[in-house]
Structures are given as structure tokens and as C-alpha cells.
Design a protein around this motif. Structure first.
Motif, PDB file in Angstrom:
ATOM      1  N   HIS A 165     -21.768  20.098  -1.832  1.00 39.49           N
ATOM      2  CA  HIS A 165     -20.447  19.498  -2.022  1.00 39.49           C
ATOM      3  C   HIS A 165     -20.638  18.078  -2.536  1.00 39.49           C
ATOM      4  N   VAL A 166     -20.170  17.834  -3.747  1.00 38.21           N
ATOM      5  CA  VAL A 166     -20.299  16.521  -4.378  1.00 38.21           C
ATOM      6  C   VAL A 166     -18.918  15.871  -4.470  1.00 38.21           C
ATOM      7  N   VAL A 167     -18.794  14.679  -3.932  1.00 36.94           N
ATOM      8  CA  VAL A 167     -17.538  13.928  -3.998  1.00 36.94           C
ATOM      9  C   VAL A 167     -17.702  12.842  -5.067  1.00 36.94           C
ATOM     10  N   VAL A 168     -16.728  12.779  -5.971  1.00 36.94           N
ATOM     11  CA  VAL A 168     -16.773  11.812  -7.069  1.00 36.94           C
ATOM     12  C   VAL A 168     -15.485  10.990  -7.029  1.00 36.94           C
ATOM     13  N   THR A 169     -15.594   9.666  -7.168  1.00 38.57           N
ATOM     14  CA  THR A 169     -14.383   8.854  -7.343  1.00 38.57           C
ATOM     15  C   THR A 169     -14.358   8.375  -8.787  1.00 38.57           C
ATOM     16  N   ALA A 170     -13.158   8.230  -9.347  1.00 41.78           N
ATOM     17  CA  ALA A 170     -13.065   7.883 -10.768  1.00 41.78           C
ATOM     18  C   ALA A 170     -11.838   7.031 -11.066  1.00 41.78           C
ATOM     19  N   GLY A 171     -11.924   6.291 -12.153  1.00 42.60           N
ATOM     20  CA  GLY A 171     -10.780   5.528 -12.648  1.00 42.60           C
ATOM     21  C   GLY A 171     -10.606   4.209 -11.918  1.00 42.60           C
ATOM     22  N   PRO A 172      -9.511   3.522 -12.226  1.00 39.59           N
ATOM     23  CA  PRO A 172      -9.223   2.268 -11.544  1.00 39.59           C
ATOM     24  C   PRO A 172      -8.477   2.548 -10.246  1.00 39.59           C
ATOM     25  N   THR A 173      -8.353   1.547  -9.378  1.00 36.85           N
ATOM     26  CA  THR A 173      -7.263   1.604  -8.405  1.00 36.85           C
ATOM     27  C   THR A 173      -6.250   0.592  -8.903  1.00 36.85           C
ATOM     28  N   VAL A 174      -4.988   0.836  -8.628  1.00 38.13           N
ATOM     29  CA  VAL A 174      -3.959  -0.130  -9.009  1.00 38.13           C
ATOM     30  C   VAL A 174      -3.246  -0.579  -7.742  1.00 38.13           C
ATOM     31  N   GLU A 175      -2.982  -1.867  -7.708  1.00 39.21           N
ATOM     32  CA  GLU A 175      -2.478  -2.508  -6.500  1.00 39.21           C
ATOM     33  C   GLU A 175      -1.088  -3.051  -6.806  1.00 39.21           C
ATOM     34  N   ASP A 176      -0.086  -2.433  -6.191  1.00 36.53           N
ATOM     35  CA  ASP A 176       1.301  -2.746  -6.532  1.00 36.53           C
ATOM     36  C   ASP A 176       1.773  -4.098  -6.003  1.00 36.53           C
ATOM     37  N   LEU A 177       2.473  -4.800  -6.891  1.00 35.26           N
ATOM     38  CA  LEU A 177       3.136  -6.052  -6.511  1.00 35.26           C
ATOM     39  C   LEU A 177       4.571  -5.775  -6.089  1.00 35.26           C
ATOM     40  N   ASP A 178       5.172  -4.864  -6.801  1.00 31.79           N
ATOM     41  CA  ASP A 178       6.556  -4.469  -6.554  1.00 31.79           C
ATOM     42  C   ASP A 178       6.746  -3.135  -7.286  1.00 31.79           C
ATOM     43  N   PRO A 179       7.941  -2.551  -7.289  1.00 30.62           N
ATOM     44  CA  PRO A 179       8.081  -1.218  -7.903  1.00 30.62           C
ATOM     45  C   PRO A 179       7.830  -1.174  -9.415  1.00 30.62           C
ATOM     46  N   VAL A 180       7.715  -2.325 -10.076  1.00 34.53           N
ATOM     47  CA  VAL A 180       7.488  -2.281 -11.524  1.00 34.53           C
ATOM     48  C   VAL A 180       6.202  -2.952 -11.976  1.00 34.53           C
TER      49      VAL A 180
END
Ligand code: CTP
Ligand code: CA
Length: 232
Positions: free
Chosen positions: A14-29
Motif C-alpha cells: 500500500h503506497v500513499v502519495v500526496t500531491a499538489g499544493p495545499t491552499v489556505e483560505d482567507l475568506d470565501p473568495v
């Protein structure tokens, strides 16, 4: 054209892979993010599945198709990714044989996420500042919990913008600090550009610089190291 690898050397793993950015919300937009495309992690997930592994792919917001035979979990923030990661690995780390952490996890998040759109301040100042708090280091948390030499095999990435020497020096530091088995160091302008990459693999046994290659080929080189470590 897809050529399936001849050897299913990751069958039963079982191989677990994480990918892409994380995005951190400031507000709904609005959010804080980074330029990670997710392509490297998706390539690792695709190749691991073709080599016979059961694959869990934890992806930040990217618009890539899920490789066939891969179980995908979509997340948004670093804290979301942390939750999905521990669910996939198991709290005692017994559910996975390897973790390949390609995600560009945000180092900080806004101290406050507003539930409503933030309005421009009604003052006459030209400057403003944003309060941030540190995110947990997901890979370092897993490294700290794992008994040395035991599963899961831990692979981290390091994205830098400096010289080749700095790249390797930083990678050595991250290898030790996060207690992982391999750090794949790459240059940001190459890594975030497209389908190709150029990397240096840094482990306890030294640094190996690889030439330019596709992310798919680099994925296989990384998985060769994982398969080798799992044999021991
Ligand atoms: N990483 C993580 N959690 C974080 C930050 C990074 O799990 N909060 C992981 C990344 O997924 C990657 C490795 O750590 O596999 C190295 O990430 P990188 O950003 O290069 O290193 P940092 O330790 O965050 O150092 P810096 O950004 O200051 O260079
Ligand atoms: Ca970072």
C-alpha cells in the motif's frame, strides 16, 4: 502510449502519495497557495499502481484526472491533508508500506479564516499585513512517530531556488530533520513548469543527481528506491 512495467514489484504493498499544493483560505473568495501542479505526485501514483501497488492519492486542489486503479482523496488545506494522511497511514502507521510526500504543503495559514468576504479597510494607509500561524510539518510528524528502519518507507521532496550545492545541503537537512529515507530535491522553476523534471536523490548513502527526464520516469526511479527499501 502506456507501456506497463514488466515487473509488479509493488504487488501487495500500500503506497500513499500526496500531491499538489495545499491552499489556505482567507475568506470565501481568497486564499494563500503555491505553484505546485500536482503532476509529479500523480505520476508517482500512476506508476505505483501499474507496478501492482494499492495506491491512495491525497490531492490538493488540482485539475488532473485520477490515474486508473488509484483511490483518490481530495483535500484543500494542510490541516485537511494531515487528517487524510493519518487516516490512510493508520494512527499506528500499520496501514501503509510507503509514503511519497510530493505535496507542496503551505508552511503557514492565515491566523483567522473569515466566514464572510473581507472588506478593504476604510483608512488612508497604503500598507497592510496579514497574521499567519505555522502549519504542522506533516512529513516530520510521520517521521517522528516511525521507528527507525521500519515501515512505512518515507520519501520527501524539497523544492528550492538556489544553487545545486544549496539544493543538496538543504535536502540533507530535511532528510535528518524529517527522519525520512529519501529526499528528492528539485529546482522550483523546473519542478513547477510542466511534464519534465531534474532531481537529485539524497539519502543516507549519498546524493545521486539524475539528468532531465519526464516526471513519469522520475516516478519510476523513486519507486525503484522504495521497492529496494521494502525488500530489506
Ligand atoms: N512538508 C510537510 N509539511 C509541511 C511542509 C513540508 O509534510 N508543513 C513536506 C513536503 O511535502 C516535502 C518536504 O516536507 O515532502 C519538504 O518540503 P519543503 O517545503 O521543501 O521543506 P520545508 O521543511 O517546509 O522547508 P522550507 O520550505 O523552509 O524550505
Ligand atoms: Ca515549505
Amino acid at each position: 502510449i502506456l507501456t506497463a512495467p514488466a515487473v509488479k514489484d509493488l504487488a501487495g504493498k500500500h503506497v500513499v502519495v500526496t500531491a499538489g499544493p495545499t491552499v489556505e483560505d482567507l475568506d470565501p473568495v481568497r486564499y494563500l497557495g503555491n505553484r505546485s501542479t500536482g503532476k509529479m505526485g500523480f505520476a508517482v501514483a500512476e506508476r505505483a499502481a501499474l507496478r501492482g501497488a494499492e495506491v491512495t492519492l491525497i490531492a490538493g486542489p488540482v485539475t488532473l484526472a485520477t490515474p486508473s486503479g488509484v483511490a483518490r482523496v481530495d483535500v484543500r488545506s494542510a490541516l485537511d491533508m494531515r487528517e487524510a494522511l493519518w487516516r490512510a497511514l493508520g494512527d499506528d502507521l500499520t496501514k501503509a508500506h510507503a509514503l511519497v510526500m510530493t505535496a507542496a504543503v503551505a508552511d503557514y495559514r492565515p491566523a483567522v479564516t473569515s466566514p464572510v468576504k473581507l472588506k478593504k479597510l476604510k483608512d488612508d494607509k497604503d500598507e497592510s499585513s496579514l497574521a499567519l500561524v505555522k502549519n504542522p510539518d506533516l512529513l516530520a510528524e510521520v517521521g517522528a512517530k516511525r521507528d527507525a528502519g521500519k515501515a512505512p518507507v518515507l520519501v520527501g521532496f524539497a523544492v528550492e531556488t538556489g544553487t545545486a550545492e544549496q539544493l543538496v545541503a538543504y535536502a540533507r537537512g530535511k532528510l535528518a530533520q524529517k527522519k525520512c529515507d529519501l529526499i528528492v530535491a528539485n529546482e522550483a522553476r523546473v519542478a513547477f513548469a510542466g511534464d519534465d523534471n531534474r532531481a537529485t536523490m539524497v539519502s543516507a548513502s549519498g546524493a545521486e543527481s539524475l539528468g532531465d527526464m519526464s516526471k513519469r520516469d522520475l516516478a519510476d526511479r523513486i519507486l525503484d528506491r522504495v521497492a529496494e527499501a521494502l525488500k530489506r
